[in-house]
Design a protein around this motif. Structure first.
Motif, PDB file in Angstrom:
ATOM      1  N   GLY A   1      39.812  50.328  49.415  1.00 42.85           N
ATOM      2  CA  GLY A   1      38.868  49.226  49.314  1.00 42.85           C
ATOM      3  C   GLY A   1      39.388  48.132  48.406  1.00 42.85           C
ATOM      4  O   GLY A   1      40.197  48.351  47.520  1.00 42.85           O
ATOM      5  N   CYS A   2      38.924  46.931  48.643  1.00 41.92           N
ATOM      6  CA  CYS A   2      39.409  45.802  47.872  1.00 41.92           C
ATOM      7  C   CYS A   2      38.229  44.875  47.615  1.00 41.92           C
ATOM      8  O   CYS A   2      37.666  44.321  48.551  1.00 41.92           O
ATOM      9  CB  CYS A   2      40.503  45.096  48.647  1.00 41.92           C
ATOM     10  SG  CYS A   2      41.349  43.847  47.705  1.00 41.92           S
ATOM     11  N   VAL A   3      37.851  44.749  46.352  1.00 42.26           N
ATOM     12  CA  VAL A   3      36.648  43.993  46.026  1.00 42.26           C
ATOM     13  C   VAL A   3      36.881  42.489  46.117  1.00 42.26           C
ATOM     14  O   VAL A   3      36.018  41.741  46.551  1.00 42.26           O
ATOM     15  CB  VAL A   3      36.150  44.400  44.618  1.00 42.26           C
ATOM     16  CG1 VAL A   3      34.964  43.541  44.202  1.00 42.26           C
ATOM     17  CG2 VAL A   3      35.779  45.873  44.599  1.00 42.26           C
TER      18      VAL A   3
ATOM     19  N   PRO B   1      39.632  40.511  47.810  1.00 47.71           N
ATOM     20  CA  PRO B   1      40.870  40.361  48.578  1.00 47.71           C
ATOM     21  C   PRO B   1      41.396  38.927  48.630  1.00 47.71           C
ATOM     22  O   PRO B   1      42.563  38.712  48.920  1.00 47.71           O
ATOM     23  CB  PRO B   1      40.466  40.842  49.983  1.00 47.71           C
ATOM     24  CG  PRO B   1      38.992  40.671  50.047  1.00 47.71           C
ATOM     25  CD  PRO B   1      38.498  40.912  48.649  1.00 47.71           C
TER      26      PRO B   1
ATOM     27  N   LEU C   1      46.902  35.816  57.462  1.00 47.73           N
ATOM     28  CA  LEU C   1      47.145  36.826  56.425  1.00 47.73           C
ATOM     29  C   LEU C   1      48.298  37.764  56.771  1.00 47.73           C
ATOM     30  O   LEU C   1      48.755  38.523  55.924  1.00 47.73           O
ATOM     31  CB  LEU C   1      45.883  37.652  56.168  1.00 47.73           C
ATOM     32  CG  LEU C   1      44.651  36.871  55.725  1.00 47.73           C
ATOM     33  CD1 LEU C   1      43.528  37.823  55.349  1.00 47.73           C
ATOM     34  CD2 LEU C   1      44.974  35.955  54.559  1.00 47.73           C
TER      35      LEU C   1
ATOM     36  N   SER D   1      39.239  36.750  54.586  1.00 50.74           N
ATOM     37  CA  SER D   1      38.991  38.171  54.352  1.00 50.74           C
ATOM     38  C   SER D   1      37.517  38.500  54.543  1.00 50.74           C
ATOM     39  O   SER D   1      36.998  39.473  53.977  1.00 50.74           O
ATOM     40  CB  SER D   1      39.431  38.548  52.937  1.00 50.74           C
ATOM     41  OG  SER D   1      40.827  38.374  52.796  1.00 50.74           O
ATOM     42  N   ALA D   2      36.826  37.680  55.345  1.00 48.39           N
ATOM     43  CA  ALA D   2      35.405  37.889  55.627  1.00 48.39           C
ATOM     44  C   ALA D   2      34.573  37.832  54.355  1.00 48.39           C
ATOM     45  O   ALA D   2      33.534  38.489  54.239  1.00 48.39           O
ATOM     46  CB  ALA D   2      35.173  39.201  56.375  1.00 48.39           C
ATOM     47  N   THR D   3      35.038  37.061  53.411  1.00 44.97           N
ATOM     48  CA  THR D   3      34.325  36.841  52.152  1.00 44.97           C
ATOM     49  C   THR D   3      34.925  35.597  51.506  1.00 44.97           C
ATOM     50  O   THR D   3      36.056  35.207  51.836  1.00 44.97           O
ATOM     51  CB  THR D   3      34.500  38.054  51.218  1.00 44.97           C
ATOM     52  OG1 THR D   3      33.816  37.815  49.988  1.00 44.97           O
ATOM     53  CG2 THR D   3      35.964  38.318  50.883  1.00 44.97           C
ATOM     54  N   LEU D   4      34.185  34.973  50.634  1.00 46.42           N
ATOM     55  CA  LEU D   4      34.766  33.937  49.782  1.00 46.42           C
ATOM     56  C   LEU D   4      35.000  34.578  48.424  1.00 46.42           C
ATOM     57  O   LEU D   4      34.168  35.344  47.939  1.00 46.42           O
ATOM     58  CB  LEU D   4      33.824  32.742  49.609  1.00 46.42           C
ATOM     59  CG  LEU D   4      33.318  32.006  50.846  1.00 46.42           C
ATOM     60  CD1 LEU D   4      32.592  30.726  50.434  1.00 46.42           C
ATOM     61  CD2 LEU D   4      34.452  31.677  51.798  1.00 46.42           C
ATOM     62  N   ASP D   5      36.113  34.253  47.822  1.00 49.25           N
ATOM     63  CA  ASP D   5      36.326  34.782  46.480  1.00 49.25           C
ATOM     64  C   ASP D   5      35.249  34.222  45.546  1.00 49.25           C
ATOM     65  O   ASP D   5      34.860  33.058  45.690  1.00 49.25           O
ATOM     66  CB  ASP D   5      37.722  34.398  45.979  1.00 49.25           C
ATOM     67  CG  ASP D   5      38.029  35.083  44.667  1.00 49.25           C
ATOM     68  OD1 ASP D   5      38.216  36.318  44.689  1.00 49.25           O
ATOM     69  OD2 ASP D   5      38.037  34.405  43.625  1.00 49.25           O
ATOM     70  N   PRO D   6      34.782  35.014  44.594  1.00 47.22           N
ATOM     71  CA  PRO D   6      33.751  34.511  43.669  1.00 47.22           C
ATOM     72  C   PRO D   6      34.143  33.204  42.986  1.00 47.22           C
ATOM     73  O   PRO D   6      33.286  32.349  42.735  1.00 47.22           O
ATOM     74  CB  PRO D   6      33.617  35.654  42.656  1.00 47.22           C
ATOM     75  CG  PRO D   6      33.999  36.876  43.409  1.00 47.22           C
ATOM     76  CD  PRO D   6      35.054  36.443  44.377  1.00 47.22           C
TER      77      PRO D   6
END
Lengths: 345, 370
Positions: free
Chosen positions: B20-22, B24, B214, B246-251
């Protein structure tokens, strides 16, 4: 190591041959006590991922090996039956409702057969059965959820299980202690088939309210699902004390923003491999949900997005009244939950 | 002994946990801050906001790839620094002009194509700091303009010029914005080919990255294209791009998004990213890996009065609304497999922005028949 790998591949080939061919005349008619060990465990891990059952075959439990490889082939077949049309249609909006459940169920069975083989090859089976659940079970705990996307880290978690015959009701709450976030859920279940070995079929329904006060949205979810548990001892001695779970369902989510609502369907799928403890049970599982605090798994690869999360949980009764529960999950964030529980038999 | 054997089962689970990668996208978000800086001949060039990558720099020669229609470049000149610089801007606005109050001379050298501009800039020997601005002369005028949106070229690289040719027939399109997945496997040669194909296009092409980028080394994107998370203003309309590969934005990207939203709260604001935060076909789960994060993003965009979210990843066209934010999925750049049974096919979008009236007037779909 190379020799081990070659032997593993050879065993895998022999296993497939024995599965598709007739039973040999010299094959014992009764189950012999399996002989688990390091070699059988390694065989289950490496070639076992390709041909599950390799490990239990090496451990001498051909019956369990056959059962495991059948589960794997069924899983593979179901996944391919869903995956091919999914790819062919580019995950079309018109076919995804049919193809996605097949892919999820099939993949779950495929992976579970692998884990079952590792269990069988490393333990040889364990003489332990299901521990009876109390009629009333109250759980109070703490969850650590260090999600960098949100301000919270700490949750108080509470739940209650009320069981009467085949029925169960489970209200639960996750309350952030350092943010304005609450998740309240009410679940009801009807176990319409159950066997003494712990196998069952259960219909579930649940309503959930998930409020993110500081982020100005709330989520209301209604869902129905079917959960099945199968006692794996039926497949062979190496799998005594373990079980397989699979669940499938559908939820409808309504996201409430300041002035707008957004409605989305929510696929529900779960596959778990579990094993009984002397006074409880443990599971490792995959859950396709993307809506809980743990979110979906990110591997940092080009394929992120569709995965749900993995988890492990264990429940153990220290006395007739008091017990402990622990859970770790990995999705968008690593979560850890520890709880004490009180039960009324 | 038996307990030790059971550790095999546990080891498998631990391996899954470690996979897992919180965060990415963290490294990619951090890499944005290194883009747009180059030093040679005693001069240091720093492109504001990292809005251009330094493709090459040597004494007296600077080559940039633009990621925005308007650039502001700070120049620090050490004593004895090279005073005369040939500046080549790739992916430029066709009518771009270079101005600098500190320069003693600017010569427009034209360019071989509409999107390549070359200038010679001369500084006085006593100048130690200067600012260069590059943009079309009308970029501050608050009046209507059109841009195009497309994404997901991937395996369609050989035929993407069909789309560019069609775009070239529309003189109102000022530039193209894109949501990534320009390549299939993401190696450097493929990204170079993408940019060679862009030579057909008469207007510049500004893109964030997608999940297919990626596959490759992160530095290829930074060197050849530039930043992934960025913001620019054109004719009073704001454009924000965010890396959701990565199906998310970095915080940290949310931290950068906040001032962009605040700055554009009362103006036209377009947000572009690769993944749709919510897949409109929920059961497909083609959106962000966390639905809560998707809701958080929309809540922010809604509070910032964002006029539209453009994304791709799904190889079809969808128009829907979340939290009052009109959302368009346009994955029609030619990637295989296209979504079947949708009657869409290859396409791009045209968007008419009307900054004076604080709105987008129209979003149209232009389909390319195969």
């Amino acid at each position: 190591m190379e020799g081990t790998r070659k032997r593993g591949i050879g065993v895998a080939a022999a296993l497939v041959a024995s599965l598709v061919g007739p039973a040999r005349a010299d094959e014992p008619k009764i189950d012999l006590e399996p002989d688990p060990g390091v070699l059988s465990t390694l065989a289950a891990v490496v070639p076992g991922f390709i041909v599950s059952g390799t490990g239990t075959y090496v451990a001498g439990d051909k019956r369990a090996a056959r059962g495991i490889v059948k589960v794997q082939l069924i899983g593979l077949g179901v996944a391919v039956a869903g995956g091919i049309p999914m790819l062919a249609t580019g995950a079309s909006r018109r076919t995804t409702g049919f193809t996605m459940p097949l892919v999820l169920t099939g993949t779950g069975l495929f992976l579970s057969s692998w884990i079952a083989d590792i269990y069988g090859a490393s333990t040889g089976g364990r003489e332990v059965g299901p521990f009876p659940a109390p009629k009333l079970e109250l759980t109070l705990g703490y969850a650590y959820v260090p999600d960098p996307q949100f301000d919270y880290d700490h949750f108080a978690v509470a739940s209650a299980d009320f069981r009467r015959g085949a029925w169960r009701a489970t209200p639960s709450a996750w309350i952030a202690m350092d943010d304005d976030v609450q998740r309240l859920r009410a679940e009801a279940a009807w176990r319409f088939r159950e066997r003494p070995d712990g196998s069952f079929l259960e219909a579930q329904t649940a309503a959930t309210v998930h409020r993110h006060g500081d982020d100005d949205f709330e989520v209301y979810t209604g869902e129905v699902s079917i959960l099945a548990r199968y006692d794996l001892a039926q497949l062979g001695r190496s799998l005594r004390g373990s079980f397989l779970e699979a669940g499938l369902g559908l939820g409808i989510e309504t996201y409430a923003f300041d002035d707008d609502l957004f409605v989305s369907d929510l696929p529900l799928a779960r596959a778990a491999f579990g094993w009984h403890l002397r006074r409880g049970e443990a599971q490792i599982y995959y859950d396709h949900r993307h809506d809980e605090v743990v979110g979906g798994l990110g591997l940092g690869t080009t394929f992120d997005g569709p995965y749900g999360h993995f988890g492990a949980q264990a429940s153990y009764w220290l006395t007739d009244r008091w017990g402990l529960e622990a859970q770790v999950e990995v999705g968008s964030v690593y979560t850890t939950r520890l709880a004490i529980k009180w039960g009324l038999p | 002994m038996r307990r030790r054997r059971q550790q095999g089962t546990g080891a498998v689970f631990v391996a899954l946990l470690l996979a897992g990668c919180v965060r990415p996208a963290e490294d990619r978000a951090d890499a944005d801050f290194g883009v747009g800086v180059g030093e040679a001949g005693g001069a240091t060039f720093t492109v504001a906001g990292g809005l251009a990558s330094v493709r090459s720099i040597e004494r007296g020669k600077l080559v940039l790839w633009a990621q925005a229609p308007v650039l502001s470049i700070d120049v620090a000149l050490a004593p004895g620094a090279t005073a005369v610089w040939d500046i080549t801007l790739l992916n430029a606005m066709p009518a771009a002009e270079l101005t600098s109050a500190e320069a003693t001379g600017v010569t427009d050298g034209g360019g071989p194509r509409p999107t390549v501009k070359i200038w010679t800039v001369t500084f006085d020997a006593t100048t130690d700091a200067a600012t260069i601005e590059i943009g079309p002369p009308d970029w501050r005028m608050i009046d209507p303009f059109r841009f195009a949106y497309m994404t997901d070229i991937q395996t369609g690289i050989d035929t993407v010029t069909d789309l560019y040719d069609r775009m070239n027939t529309d003189p109102d399109i000022r530039f193209v914005i894109a949501g990534g997945d320009l390549v299939e496997r993401g190696d450097r040669d493929e990204l170079v080919l993408v940019q060679e194909m862009l030579q057909v296009l008469d207007v510049p092409f500004f893109s964030t990255n997608g999940n297919h980028e990626l596959w490759a080394s992160d530095s290829d994107w930074e060197q050849l294209v530039g930043v992934r998370n960025f913001h620019f203003v054109f004719k009073g309309a704001h454009f924000s791009f965010a890396d959701s590969a990565s199906a998310t934005l970095d915080p940290s990207v949310y931290d950068r998004l906040e001032p962009w939203l605040e700055q554009a709260r009362d103006e036209v604001h377009v947000f572009a990213t690769h993944y749709p935060p919510f897949d409109p076909i929920g059961i497909r789960e083609g959106g962000f890996r966390s639905r809560k994060e998707a809701a958080k993003l929309y809540s922010m965009l809604a509070a910032g009065n964002v006029d539209a979210l453009f994304c791709g990843h799904i190889h079809s066209f969808y128009a829907y609304e979340v939290a009052g934010v009109p959302t368009y999925i346009s994955g029609g750049g030619g990637a295989d497999p296209q979504e079947k049974l949708d009657g869409i096919g290859r396409h791009y979008l045209t968007v008419d922005a009307n900054p004076a009236l604080l709105r987008l007037d129209d979003v149209g779909i232009v389909r390319i028949e195969d």
